[in-house]
Scaffold this active site. Structure first.
Site, mmCIF file in Angstrom:
data_model
loop_
_atom_site.group_PDB
_atom_site.id
_atom_site.type_symbol
_atom_site.label_atom_id
_atom_site.label_comp_id
_atom_site.label_asym_id
_atom_site.label_seq_id
_atom_site.Cartn_x
_atom_site.Cartn_y
_atom_site.Cartn_z
ATOM 1 N N GLN A 285 -26.523 123.583 59.111
ATOM 2 C CA GLN A 285 -27.536 124.285 58.317
ATOM 3 C C GLN A 285 -27.840 123.468 57.051
ATOM 4 O OE1 GLN A 285 -26.499 128.187 56.776
ATOM 5 N NE2 GLN A 285 -28.616 128.855 56.681
ATOM 6 N N GLY B 217 -18.698 127.387 50.730
ATOM 7 C CA GLY B 217 -17.587 128.330 50.779
ATOM 8 C C GLY B 217 -17.298 128.667 52.229
ATOM 9 N N GLY B 218 -18.360 129.011 52.918
ATOM 10 C CA GLY B 218 -18.218 129.354 54.325
ATOM 11 C C GLY B 218 -19.486 129.055 55.078
ATOM 12 N N GLU C 243 -21.353 130.367 58.772
ATOM 13 C CA GLU C 243 -21.237 131.399 59.811
ATOM 14 C C GLU C 243 -21.406 130.866 61.230
ATOM 15 O OE1 GLU C 243 -23.642 130.917 57.565
ATOM 16 O OE2 GLU C 243 -25.590 131.623 58.252
ATOM 17 N N ASN C 244 -20.788 129.754 61.554
ATOM 18 C CA ASN C 244 -20.919 129.247 62.912
ATOM 19 C C ASN C 244 -20.429 130.313 63.890
ATOM 20 O OD1 ASN C 244 -21.949 126.708 62.068
ATOM 21 N ND2 ASN C 244 -19.892 126.165 61.409
ATOM 22 N N HIS D 106 -18.554 138.167 54.218
ATOM 23 C CA HIS D 106 -19.902 137.590 54.205
ATOM 24 C C HIS D 106 -20.205 136.847 55.515
ATOM 25 C CE1 HIS D 106 -23.452 135.652 52.245
ATOM 26 N NE2 HIS D 106 -23.157 134.678 53.092
ATOM 27 N N GLU D 107 -19.326 135.936 55.880
ATOM 28 C CA GLU D 107 -19.599 135.147 57.089
ATOM 29 C C GLU D 107 -19.577 136.033 58.343
ATOM 30 O OE1 GLU D 107 -20.881 132.536 56.269
ATOM 31 O OE2 GLU D 107 -19.980 132.237 54.292
ATOM 32 N N HIS E 112 -22.812 137.832 58.808
ATOM 33 C CA HIS E 112 -23.855 136.978 59.395
ATOM 34 C C HIS E 112 -23.910 137.123 60.922
ATOM 35 C CE1 HIS E 112 -25.877 134.664 56.327
ATOM 36 N NE2 HIS E 112 -24.764 134.159 55.818
ATOM 37 N N GLU F 9 -29.616 135.653 54.147
ATOM 38 C CA GLU F 9 -28.596 135.714 53.102
ATOM 39 C C GLU F 9 -28.601 137.016 52.294
ATOM 40 O OE1 GLU F 9 -26.208 133.771 53.185
ATOM 41 O OE2 GLU F 9 -26.964 132.088 54.365
ATOM 42 N N ASP G 69 -32.920 122.792 51.331
ATOM 43 C CA ASP G 69 -31.809 122.995 50.406
ATOM 44 C C ASP G 69 -32.271 123.574 49.070
ATOM 45 O OD1 ASP G 69 -29.329 122.414 51.389
ATOM 46 O OD2 ASP G 69 -28.937 120.902 49.839
ATOM 47 N N TYR H 218 -30.023 135.103 48.042
ATOM 48 C CA TYR H 218 -28.787 135.883 48.150
ATOM 49 C C TYR H 218 -28.852 137.175 47.342
ATOM 50 C CZ TYR H 218 -26.339 131.914 50.274
ATOM 51 O OH TYR H 218 -25.946 130.914 51.122
HETATM 52 N N1 BES Z 1 -25.064 130.136 55.559
HETATM 53 C C1 BES Z 1 -24.508 129.990 54.270
HETATM 54 C C2 BES Z 1 -24.349 128.548 53.845
HETATM 55 C C3 BES Z 1 -25.640 127.762 53.825
HETATM 56 C C4 BES Z 1 -26.844 128.337 53.456
HETATM 57 C C5 BES Z 1 -25.614 126.437 54.188
HETATM 58 C C6 BES Z 1 -28.009 127.594 53.489
HETATM 59 C C7 BES Z 1 -26.782 125.681 54.196
HETATM 60 C C8 BES Z 1 -27.983 126.260 53.859
HETATM 61 C C9 BES Z 1 -23.174 130.716 54.161
HETATM 62 O O1 BES Z 1 -23.151 131.924 54.855
HETATM 63 C C10 BES Z 1 -22.977 131.107 52.733
HETATM 64 O O2 BES Z 1 -23.772 131.850 52.240
HETATM 65 N N2 BES Z 1 -21.936 130.612 52.105
HETATM 66 C C11 BES Z 1 -21.598 130.987 50.762
HETATM 67 C C12 BES Z 1 -20.591 132.088 50.836
HETATM 68 C C13 BES Z 1 -20.670 133.108 49.788
HETATM 69 C C14 BES Z 1 -22.020 133.647 49.500
HETATM 70 C C15 BES Z 1 -19.707 134.250 50.113
HETATM 71 C C16 BES Z 1 -21.000 129.782 50.082
HETATM 72 O O3 BES Z 1 -20.828 128.753 50.749
HETATM 73 O O4 BES Z 1 -20.732 129.822 48.893
HETATM 74 ZN ZN ZN Z 2 -24.438 133.343 53.892
#
Ligand code: BES
Ligand code: ZN
Length: 636
Positions: free
Chosen positions: A168, A295-296, A298-299, A322-323, A326, A345, A403, A411
Site C-alpha cells: 500500500q 505501525g501496522g 492490514e494484509n 485497528h488492523e 480493516h 481509514e 502517500d 483517519y
Molecule cells: N493501511 C494503513 C497503513 C497505510 C495507509 C499504508 C496508507 C500505506 C498507505 C494501516 O492500517 C494503518 O492505518 N496503520 C497505522 C495504524 C494506526 C492508525 C493504529 C499506522 O501505521 O500508524
Molecule cells: Zn489503517
C-alpha cells in the site's frame, strides 16, 4: 493493419529498452506518441489499468527469493477477462525488468509506457478477444520500493536475513506486474522458494512452520486488490493465541508478542458481534523488525505489525483492533481510489474505537478519541493555509504521490464524521446501517459518492426533516478544516493530565508518583503534548530524572518525550534520541522528530548526519519521506 503496426512497435520498444540514444528521430517520435497514449484513463488516477476493457481475475505467482542479489525472480500467470474484446491489457509496473510475456502459452508482444516518478510505467500486453491467460516472467530491481531486504544484524536474532513487502498504496507494482488499483480484485495462489532455514508468509493461507525444502504454497481464495499482496521471509515461528488467531515472530520475540496480543481472539469476537462474520478464515499477526515503516498493515489473514507496540503491558494494542477492523472496512469494502482513503481509514478508526470500548470501557475509548482529536487539530493547522484541499475528506491526488493523502484527515476527520453520524441517529441505527453496508458492498469497491448515495438511501432519507437538516454532509466531506459540528469528547483522565501539565507549566510542580502510578499511557501523552514547546534544561532534567522518560518502554511516550528533547536541544538525552532514530523505522515517529531537528539551524546538521547513519535501516517509504524533508530544507 493496426495490429501489425503495434506488433512492429512492440519490437522497436523491446529492442530499444536500454538504447534510447541509438534511436533515430522517426522512431523516437513514434514511440513518444505511443507512450502518451499509455496514460491513466480509468477513474483511478494512480493506475494505468483499464479494467472496463480487460481485467485480471486470478493470479498464480511463482517467486524465487534471492537474498544474495536482493531480488525476486517471478512468473506471474494471470487469468484475464477481456470485456471489450480489446487487443491490449494494461498493467502497472515500477522498476520491474520484464523477461518474457506469453498469451495462452504463445510468446506475445508488449509495450512499455513512459516512466512516471510516482506511477511507474504502463505495461500493455498484446492479447486477442480469445486470450484467457497471460504470463509475465520478470525480475525485481534491487531497490524495489515495496521490498526491504534486511541483513542479519538488522533482525532480532542477528543470525538470519529478513525480507518484507509493503504494497500500500502503489508499491505492489514494484514486486509484481499487476493491475495495481484498489478497485480491481483478484484471487491468488503462490509458490515461494526461499533459503531452507527461513519461513515464508503471505497475505493468504499460511504455513505454521518451516519445511525442509524451503518451498511454500499459498492460496487466497477471497478476491483482494493488489495493495493487499504481501510477503515476508525470515526466521519466524508461530504461536496460537486462540482458535482462529495467532502470532508469528522471530523466536526471541515470540513469547513477548504472544503475551502482548493475548486479547486478539476476544477482539475478533467483539468485532464480529458488531458488524458481522469475519470472512477471511484465520486472523494472524506478524511482528516485523523495527524498520517496518508503519505501525501496522492490514494484509488479509496476516496483519504486519511494528515491534514498537510491544510495550510489555498490552497498552498499545489499539493497533491490533485497528488492523483487525480493516478486515471489514478496507479489505471487505474497499476504497475505489486513494482519493477515497477515508472510507478505509476513517471507518477503521471508528471501528477500532468501538472494539476498544467493548474491551476496555468508554473511558479508555474516549482517550483514544481525544488523541484522534489532537492529531486532527495539528494536521489541520499544518495544512489549512498551504493546502486547504488536503483537509477535505474527499481528496484530489491526481498527479501526486498517494502517500500525500495519508494524513490525520482520512483517519481522524473520517472517524469524527462517523461519530457525528452516530450522534445524530443514535448508535443502534448507525450500527445497523454499518452492518448492512459491509454486507452489501462485501468484496466490492466504493467511492465517496457511491457511499454518500447509499448513506442517504439507507439511513438519512428516513430521518425527519429537522434531523436531516442538521447533518452537514457537504461540509464534512467536501470542505476544508474542522466542521463546527465536531463531536466533543469529555474525559476525566484527560482533564487530570491537562491539569497536571498546567501545574508544571505555572508552578514547576510535578504530579506525584502516586498519581502517575494510576495513569494510562494516554495520560502521559496528553501531559507531554500539553507542555509548552520551550522547556528549560532544568525542567527537562527534572522530568527525565523523576519519570525516567528516556527509558520508557512505551514508544508513544518515548516519542513525545524525544520531541521535547529535539525542540529544546536537550543534549543529555541525545544518545536515546539517536538510538531511537537509527533503530526505529516507523515513519509516524521519524518524520516529526526530523522535522523539528531540520527546522532549527543548530540541529539541522545533526539531523542529516543521523539520517545518513540510519538510512540503510529505513524502508523506502520512510527513507523517501525523510529524504524529501532534507532536500526541502537544503533548497530553502
Ligand atoms: N493501511 C494503513 C497503513 C497505510 C495507509 C499504508 C496508507 C500505506 C498507505 C494501516 O492500517 C494503518 O492505518 N496503520 C497505522 C495504524 C494506526 C492508525 C493504529 C499506522 O501505521 O500508524
Ligand atoms: Zn489503517
Amino acid at each position: 493493419m493496426q495490429k501489425l503496426a503495434l506488433f512492429l512497435l512492440g519490437i522497436i520498444l523491446l529492442s530499444s529498452c536500454n538504447t534510447e540514444s541509438n534511436q533515430n528521430d522517426s522512431e523516437k517520435t513514434e514511440s513518444q506518441q505511443k507512450t502518451e497514449e499509455l496514460m491513466p484513463i480509468s477513474q483511478d488516477p494512480h493506475s494505468y489499468a483499464r479494467p472496463q476493457e480487460a481485467v485480471i481475475t486470478h493470479l498464480k505467482l511463482s517467486l524465487e527469493v534471492d537474498f544474495e542479489q536482493k531480488l525476486l525472480n517471478g512468473i506471474a500467470d494471470f487469468d484475464i477477462e477481456n470485456k471489450k474484446s480489446v487487443d491490449k491489457i494494461y498493467l502497472d509496473i515500477d522498476g520491474i525488468e520484464i523477461q518474457e510475456v506469453t498469451a495462452d502459452g504463445e510468446p506475445t508482444e508488449y509495450e512499455l509506457g513512459k516512466p512516471d516518478t510516482h506511477l511507474g510505467q504502463a505495461l500493455a500486453v498484446l492479447i486477442t478477444p480469445q486470450t484467457k491467460r497471460i504470463r509475465i516472467t520478470y525480475q525485481t530491481a534491487p531497490d524495489a520500493k515495496a521490498l526491504q531486504w534486511l541483513d542479519s544484524e538488522q533482525t532480532q536474532g542477528k543470525k538470519k536475513p529478513f525480507l518484507f513487502t509493503q504494497s500500500q498504496a502503489i508499491l505492489a507494482r514494484t514486486w509484481v506486474p499487476v493491475q495495481d488499483s484498489p478497485g480491481i480484485r483478484f484471487t491468488y495462489e503462490a509458490t515461494v522458494t526461499v533459503p531452507k532455514d527461513l519461513l515464508a508468509l503471505m497475505s493468504a493461507e499460511n504455513p505454521k512452520e518451516k519445511n525442509e525444502e524451503g518451498v511454500y504454497h499459498f492460496r487466497m481464495p477471497q478476491p483482494i486488490p493488489a495493495y493487499l499482496l504481501a510477503l515476508a521471509v525470515g526466521d519466524l515461528a508461530f504461536e496460537a493465541l486462540g482458535e482462529r488467531t495467532g502470532v508469528y515472530a522471530e523466536p526471541a520475540l515470540l513469547a513477548k508478542a504472544a503475551n502482548e496480543f493475548a486479547e486478539t481472539e476476544k477482539m475478533l469476537l467483539v468485532a464480529e458481534e458488531m458488524y458481522g462474520t469475519y470472512r477471511w478464515g484465520r486472523y494472524d499477526l506478524l511482528v516485523l523488525p523495527p524498520s517496518f515503516p508503519f505501525g501496522g498493515m492490514e494484509n488479509p489473514r496476516l496483519t504486519f505489525a511494528t515491534p514498537t507496540i510491544l510495550a510489555g503491558d498490552r497498552s498499545l494494542t489499539a493497533l491490533v483492533a485497528h488492523e483487525l477492523a480493516h478486515s471489514w472496512s478496507g479489505n471487505l469494502v474497499t476504497n475505489a481510489t486513494w482519493n477515497d482513503l477515508w472510507l478505509n481509514e476513517g471507518f477503521t478508526v471508528y471501528f477500532e474505537n468501538r472494539i476498544m470500548e467493548k474491551i476496555y470501557g468508554k473511558d479508555y475509548a474516549d482517550m483514544l478519541a481525544l488523541i484522534s482529536y489532537l492529531d486532527l487539530k495539528a494536521e489541520v493547522e499544518e495544512r489549512i493555509e498551504s493546502n486547504p484541499k488536503d483537509t477535505h475528506l474527499k481528496l484530489d491526488l491526481l498527479g501526486r504521490n498517494p502517500d500525500d493523502g495519508v494524513s490525520s484527515i482520512a483517519y481522524d476527520k473520517g472517524f469524527f464524521f462517523l461519530k457525528r453520524l452516530e450522534e445524530m441517529v443514535g448508535r443502534e441505527q448507525l450500527d445497523e446501517f454499518l452492518s448492512t453496508y459491509f454486507n452489501h458492498f462485501a468484496f466490492k469497491t466504493i467511492d465517496t459518492e457511491q457511499f454518500l448515495e447509499y448513506l442517504h438511501k439507507n439511513m438519512l432519507d428516513s430521518l425527519s426533516d429537522a434531523q436531516r437538516g442538521k447533518i452537514d454532509i457537504t461540509e464534512w466531506v467536501y470542505r476544508k478544516g474542522i466542521p463546527n459540528s465536531l463531536p466533543r469528547i469529555q474525559s476525566e483522565r484527560y482533564d487530570e493530565a491537562i491539569a497536571a501539565a498546567a501545574l508544571f507549566k505555572e508552578k514547576n510542580e510535578l504530579p506525584t508518583k502516586q498519581q502517575v502510578g494510576k495513569w494510562k499511557y494516554q495520560q502521559w501523552e496528553f501531559f507531554l503534548r500539553e507542555l509548552p514547546d520551550t522547556l528549560s534544561d532544568e525542567q527537562l532534567q527534572t522530568l527525565d530524572k523523576t519519570f525516567k522518560l528516556s527509558e520508557s518502554g512505551n514508544n508513544e511516550i518515548l516519542f513525545q518525550w524525544l520531541l521535547h528533547v529535539a525542540r529544546n536541544e536537550y543534549k543529555p538525552a541525545y544518545p536515546q534520541m539517536r538510538t531511537f532514530l537509527t533503530t526505529v523505522g516507523r515513519r509516524k515517529f521519524l518524520s516529526p522528530i526530523y522535522k523539528v531537528l531540520l527546522a532549527n539551524p543548530k540541529t539541522k546538521n545533526l539531523a542529516t548526519e543521523i539520517f545518513e547513519e540510519a538510512k540503510p535501516n529505513y524502508h523506502s517509504v520512510s527513507r523517501n519521506s525523510i529524504q524529501g524533508m532534507i532536500l526541502e530544507v537544503q533548497n530553502n
